[in-house]
Each structure stands twice: as structure tokens, then as C-alpha cells.
Design a protein around this motif. Structure first.
Motif, PDB file in Angstrom:
ATOM      1  N   PRO A 107      26.228 -14.892  70.911  1.00 50.98           N
ATOM      2  CA  PRO A 107      27.032 -13.983  71.751  1.00 50.98           C
ATOM      3  C   PRO A 107      26.204 -13.279  72.832  1.00 50.98           C
ATOM      4  N   LEU A 108      24.976 -12.881  72.498  1.00 49.97           N
ATOM      5  CA  LEU A 108      24.149 -12.203  73.490  1.00 49.97           C
ATOM      6  C   LEU A 108      23.768 -13.153  74.618  1.00 49.97           C
ATOM      7  N   GLN A 109      23.482 -14.402  74.261  1.00 55.35           N
ATOM      8  CA  GLN A 109      23.130 -15.388  75.270  1.00 55.35           C
ATOM      9  C   GLN A 109      24.338 -15.696  76.162  1.00 55.35           C
ATOM     10  N   VAL A 110      25.540 -15.673  75.583  1.00 54.92           N
ATOM     11  CA  VAL A 110      26.756 -15.875  76.389  1.00 54.92           C
ATOM     12  C   VAL A 110      26.821 -14.811  77.476  1.00 54.92           C
ATOM     13  N   GLN A 111      26.535 -13.575  77.096  1.00 59.87           N
ATOM     14  CA  GLN A 111      26.606 -12.505  78.084  1.00 59.87           C
ATOM     15  C   GLN A 111      25.524 -12.655  79.150  1.00 59.87           C
ATOM     16  N   LYS A 112      24.333 -13.062  78.735  1.00 59.71           N
ATOM     17  CA  LYS A 112      23.249 -13.256  79.698  1.00 59.71           C
ATOM     18  C   LYS A 112      23.595 -14.349  80.699  1.00 59.71           C
ATOM     19  N   LEU A 113      24.132 -15.458  80.186  1.00 58.42           N
ATOM     20  CA  LEU A 113      24.508 -16.565  81.069  1.00 58.42           C
ATOM     21  C   LEU A 113      25.624 -16.136  82.021  1.00 58.42           C
ATOM     22  N   PHE A 114      26.566 -15.336  81.503  1.00 59.56           N
ATOM     23  CA  PHE A 114      27.682 -14.859  82.328  1.00 59.56           C
ATOM     24  C   PHE A 114      27.146 -14.034  83.489  1.00 59.56           C
ATOM     25  N   ASP A 115      26.079 -13.283  83.267  1.00 63.98           N
ATOM     26  CA  ASP A 115      25.498 -12.451  84.326  1.00 63.98           C
ATOM     27  C   ASP A 115      24.574 -13.236  85.246  1.00 63.98           C
ATOM     28  N   THR A 116      24.304 -14.509  84.902  1.00 61.31           N
ATOM     29  CA  THR A 116      23.412 -15.319  85.741  1.00 61.31           C
ATOM     30  C   THR A 116      24.247 -16.013  86.817  1.00 61.31           C
TER      31      THR A 116
END
Lengths: 305, 274
Positions: free
Chosen positions: A250-259
Motif C-alpha cells: 500500500p505504501l508503494q502504491v501511494q509513492k507510485l501515485f505521486d510519481t
């Protein structure tokens, strides 16, 4: 046909017809189909459209791109790995606790039993962010205990141990909550009989109690695991979000979303589709297990008292 | 009931001991540590940390969007529960199972997909944005995603009560000349209010603490779209630990109050049903 208020003649109730069937026919068809339509619209718009959207966005650029988005980034691969380490450990801790708590609460009467039962539900009403915060306050480097642990080579915050604690906190009630009613429904008769025949505590647990509660236990584990793998807020606070080290799915999903760019949002959706599949599998398992939970008391020994 | 003598079955001491240890170590002591940390602030500092303009705006927003979402969910939940209990229609079992999706779907996925549905070129945004309905990165978006996360609660609290209702009551009303609508309003609705209120409170409580889905769809601007849990994260990132703990204590006090209310509602609901 629509029925005018007061004009409906009260039919003498024929006892052969099941009341439920008669009740269903009681609403005019406009109301009936209007409500069915509204329900389909609500569930469709609220739940089905987002589910379809996740998969459509995930594989929108082709299956090849989807697979690349999932497997090319080392950070993403590590996030998947970490999720599959942290969640099972947290679930395991809660299983041991859940069995112990259910045994004590369902089999014995003691002062404070009601209070204990309500305390088990407590973590459900704590915001995940607060759940993460409490562990930062204890184990963080600003705290004396955290500093002491760090000096001795243990890091809890910004590391997997802290993430396990935070995840275990938010999923704390799941297993115990499912097991208590199941164990109460089974009743202690078989265990008492085994005990009087000389079974040891250990035998009693493995041969009698565990087989009796296995579906309830599995049910709790599945719900607990779904929440553990998807947990965001609590893990967000304790993990420090170090890419390739302490990011879960889930944290990586958010990071990718912000990329920004092609490796951003599309990759976020690819990874989100993994979590969505997990949710769907969880739901199917839940639907399959639920009938077994209901048949248990009837199939088992006569319900005690 | 099924309680047995402590000598008849083994494991009481071990079980209770472990339960108390685990509960204390994982939940009670950490929560107490949070309160202690907040108490390290003086009264004036505590008020300054928890009752400044930015914090008040965050509480008001969190409270407002959770309330709005819970109210919407009461309406949606009553319709869906009624339909699932009373009528037969194709795919009914599937629809019933889908109601639980918001509980199983990770909140990060909900936030991600809701954010992308309502942007200008999103699936729903392309129709809504020209009408002036902008959900992505606004308060409306927060309400929408909270409606999603809280959706199962009202359905699942009302459903069993509706299924257990005695048909005779409705028949009696009909025999005495009540119209369907009168029967619903005067006979059924009073029975459905307690479980609907319980579902409302559960959805509301869920909304107050929600973090993962909201930060995706909100622009997270202080004073405008910053929810209270986000404020805690901001304080933590500034290493203002005691201030973060103080805001957490305010949130905890509120959710524990709500928990007591939910328990009272459930007891009331059971008395009505029984």
C-alpha cells in the motif's frame, strides 16, 4: 399494480402460504423494481465501477506493460516481499492471542470478563495513524527506551519490527472476535468428556478444541490477513517510508501515485490490482466459509444451555 | 451458560495470563504512553497544540465529512438492506457479497481509484466536472470515499433485524387498514431506527479515523482539506512528538466516547428486537 391507500381489501390469510412469500408480494411492483434498480445502481456505482476501474487502468497499456510495472522496479518487488513478511507475522501473533482469549472468555466465568471482552474491541476505534503514533512515541529515537534499544543494536521504528507491531495493533480484534462466539456455540461438553477420560491439556487442544473451531479460526485469519496486508495509516507512520526497505504494497502504491510519468500512476494501478485480487479472494473465501460456520452448532454436540 | 469450573478444564491461568500480557503490551501500555506524552505538555501548551486555528479547521472537516458520509450511508444502507431481504432478483447473492468489498479492499486502493475516477478526464469526472461537480482533491471527494469505506455498516446492521421481523405485525397493520406506506412509517421504521443508528455510528467512527483513502483524494491543504489524522502526521514530521500525542488524545477521547455510545445503541437495539 399500485395500491391506493386504504383500498386494499385485507385477504383472509391462507395458512399454507409462507408469510415471507406473501410479504414480498405485498409491495407494488413500481416500489419493488425501483428499489432493486436503486440497489443495483448503488452497489454498481460505489463498488463495481471502482473494481473494474482498477483492473482496466492496470492492464490498459497491455499485459506486457502491466507485468513490467509489477516486476521491473526493485522497490516494488521489495514492497511485495515485505508485505508477505510483515502481515503473516502480525496475523500469527493475533492468532495465538485470539485462541488464548477465546478459550478464557468462552470457557470460564471470572470477574472482569465483560471488561476484557470490550477491551479486545478497543483497537477498532483507534485511528490507524494514532496506532502508529503510539509505537513511535515508545520506540522512536526521541524516547529513552528507543534510544537504549538502538544503542544495543535493535531498531524497531523505521524497520520491520515496528511495522509488525503497528499492523498487529490495528488487526488485534479480528481473530478473537470470530473465535469467541464459535467456541461458545460449540460448548465445553466434548472437552470435559476428554478431560474426564484423562486427556492432557495439549491433547485436548489439538484433538478436540482445534478441530471444533477450525472454520471460525480460518475465517478470522482471512479477515485479519486482508486488513494486515492492506494496512496503510499505521504502517505509514512507523515505517519511515524508506524506498526498497520499509515500504509495503500500500505504501508503494501511494509513492507510485505521486510519481509523475509512465512509471507512476499506471504502475500504482498495477500494484493496486494485486491488493484488489487479494480482496476478491478474501471475499470468495468468506462466502465459502460462512455456511460452515452456521452449520457447526447443529452438527456438533447438543448446544449446552 | 457454558462457563465451567476452573478445575474442570485446564489453561485458565495460562490463557488469562497471556491474554492480559498481550493486551497490555500491544494496546494498553502504548495508549497509556501516548497519554503520558501528551500530559508532558502543560495545560496551556496542550490547549495551544490541540485548539489552534489549524487544528480546529481539521476537526471541523473530519467531523463534517464523516457525518455527511454516515448520513448518506444510512439512506443507501436502508435501501440496499431492504432490497436484499425483501425481494428476489438476478445476481442477488453476488450483490450481497459485493457489499463487503469496502471492508476487504485496502483503503489505499479505494483512495487511488476514487481519485482517478473523479478527475476531469476520469470515468465519472468527464460527466461531472462539466456540470461543476468537482470531487477529486475536494471535500466532496473525501465524503465520497468515506461513503465507500463506511457503506457495509448500515447494510449489515439493518439486514438481520429486517430479516427477523415478524410478518404478523405487518399483516395486523394491513388488516387494520393501514396502507403499505403507513405500515412502513409507523410499524417498520421504528424497529429499523436502532440498528440504522448503530450502523450510522459505526460508519461515523470509521470516517473519523480514516487516513489511507482520504489522503489520495484530498489535496491535503491546511485549513481546507486537511483531516485530523493528517495533522498528527504533520506534527510527527516536524518532530513535535508531544503535540502529535496531544492531538491523538483528543481523537482518542472522541472515538472512545463514540464507542460507549455504540454499545449503548446496540443494547437498546437488542431490547427493541427482543
Amino acid at each position: 399494480m399500485p395500491v391506493e391507500p386504504g383500498t386494499e381489501p385485507a385477504p383472509p390469510a391462507p395458512p399454507a402460504v409462507r408469510p415471507a412469500a406473501r410479504r414480498k408480494a405485498a409491495d407494488p411492483w413500481v416500489v419493488r423494481w425501483g428499489l432493486v434498480g436503486a440497489t443495483l445502481l448503488i452497489v454498481g456505482g460505489l463498488v463495481v465501477v471502482p473494481l473494474v476501474a482498477v483492473f482496466t487502468h492496470a492492464v490498459g497499456k497491455g499485459v506486457g506493460t502491466y507485468w513490467e510495472n509489477l516486476t521491473n522496479s526493485p522497490d516494488t518487488r521489495h514492497a511485495v516481499f515485505l508485505t508477505f513478511v510483515v502481515a503473516p507475522v502480525a496475523v500469527g501473533l493475533n492468532v495465538v492471542f485470539g485462541v488464548a482469549a477465546a478459550w478464557v472468555i468462552a470457557r470460564f466465568r471470572f470477574p472482569g470478563r465483560t471488561v476484557l471482552t470490550s477491551l479486545i474491541d478497543l483497537p477498532f476505534s483507534v485511528s490507524p495513524v494514532v496506532a502508529g503514533l503510539v509505537f513511535v512515541l515508545i520506540f522512536g529515537l526521541q524516547a529513552p527506551f528507543g534510544e537504549w534499544l538502538r544503542a544495543n543494536g535493535y531498531q524497531v521504528i523505521f524497520a520491520p519490527p515496528g511495522m509488525v507491531l503497528a499492523t498487529a495493533f490495528v488487526t488485534f480484534p479480528f481473530v478473537a472476535r470470530e473465535l469467541i462466539p464459535v467456541m461458545e456455540a460449540v460448548g465445553p461438553e466434548e472437552e470435559l468428556a476428554a478431560r474426564s477420560l484423562g486427556a492432557s491439556g495439549w491433547d485436548l487442544f489439538w484433538r478436540i478444541t482445534l478441530p471444533n473451531i477450525k472454520w471460525g479460526l480460518l475465517y478470522g485469519v482471512i479477515l485479519c490477513n486482508a486488513r494486515a496486508m492492506g494496512e496503510f495509516g499505521a504502517v505509514y507512520v512507523v515505517s519511515g517510508r524508506i524506498g526498497g526497505q520499509t515500504d509495503t504494497i500500500p505504501l508503494q502504491v501511494q509513492k507510485l501515485f505521486d510519481t509523475p510519468g509512465p512509471h507512476g500512476t499506471p504502475a500504482a494501478f498495477a500494484l493496486a490490482s494485486v491488493l484488489t485480487l487479494l480482496a476478491l479472494v478474501t471475499l470468495i473465501a468468506k462466502v465459502l466459509i460462512e455456511p460452515k460456520l452456521r452449520e457447526k452448532p447443529a452438527g456438533g454436540p447438543p448446544a449446552g444451555g | 451458560m457454558s462457563g465451567v469450573s476452573r478445575r474442570a478444564l485446564p489453561g485458565f491461568g495460562l490463557g488469562l495470563g497471556y491474554t492480559m500480557f498481550y493486551l497490555s503490551a500491544l494496546v494498553l501500555i502504548p495508549l497509556a504512553a501516548c497519554m503520558l506524552k501528551a500530559a508532558s505538555l502543560g495545560p496551556a501548551e496542550f490547549v495551544a497544540a490541540t485548539w489552534n486555528e489549524r487544528a480546529r479547521a481539521a476537526y471541523a472537516l473530519t467531523f463534517g465529512v464523516s457525518l455527511a458520509a454516515a448520513v448518506v450511508n444510512v439512506g443507501l444502507g436502508l435501501v440496499v438492506a431492504w432490497t436484499l431481504v425483501r425481494y428476489e432478483f438476478p445476481l442477488k447473492r453476488l450483490v450481497d457479497a459485493l457489499v463487503d468489498i469496502p471492508l476487504a479492499l485496502p483503503t489505499a486502493v479505494a483512495g487511488l481509484v476514487y481519485a482517478s475516477l473523479y478527475v476531469e478526464n476520469g470515468w465519472l469526472g468527464q460527466f461531472l466536472v462539466p456540470l461543476g461537480i468537482e470531487a477529486a482533491y475536494t471535500r466532496l471527494g473525501i465524503v465520497l470515499v468515506l461513503v465507500f469505506t463506511g457503506f457495509p455498516f448500515v447494510v449489515r446492521t439493518v439486514q438481520p433485524v429486517l430479516a427477523d421481523l415478524d410478518a404478523e405485525v405487518e399483516e395486523a397493520a394491513a388488516v387494520l387498514g393501514a396502507s403499505r406506506w403507513q405500515t412502513f412509517r409507523r410499524v417498520l421504521l421504528p424497529t429499523l431506527i436502532p440498528p440504522a443508528l448503530t450502523g450510522f455510528a459505526l460508519a461515523f467512527a470509521r470516517g473519523l479515523g480514516e487516513y489511507g483513502s482520504v489522503i489520495f483524494i484530498s489535496s491535503n491543504m491546511p485549513f481546507k482539506t486537511e483531516i485530523a489524522p493528517l495533522l498528527i502526521v504533520s506534527r510527527l514530521e516536524e518532530s513535535a512528538y508531544a503535540e502529535a500525542a496531544a492531538i491523538a488524545v483528543v481523537l482518542l477521547a472522541f472515538s472512545f466516547g463514540l464507542l460507549v455510545l455504540i454499545n449503548l445503541l446496540e443494547r437498546w437495539s437488542q431490547r427493541h428486537a427482543g
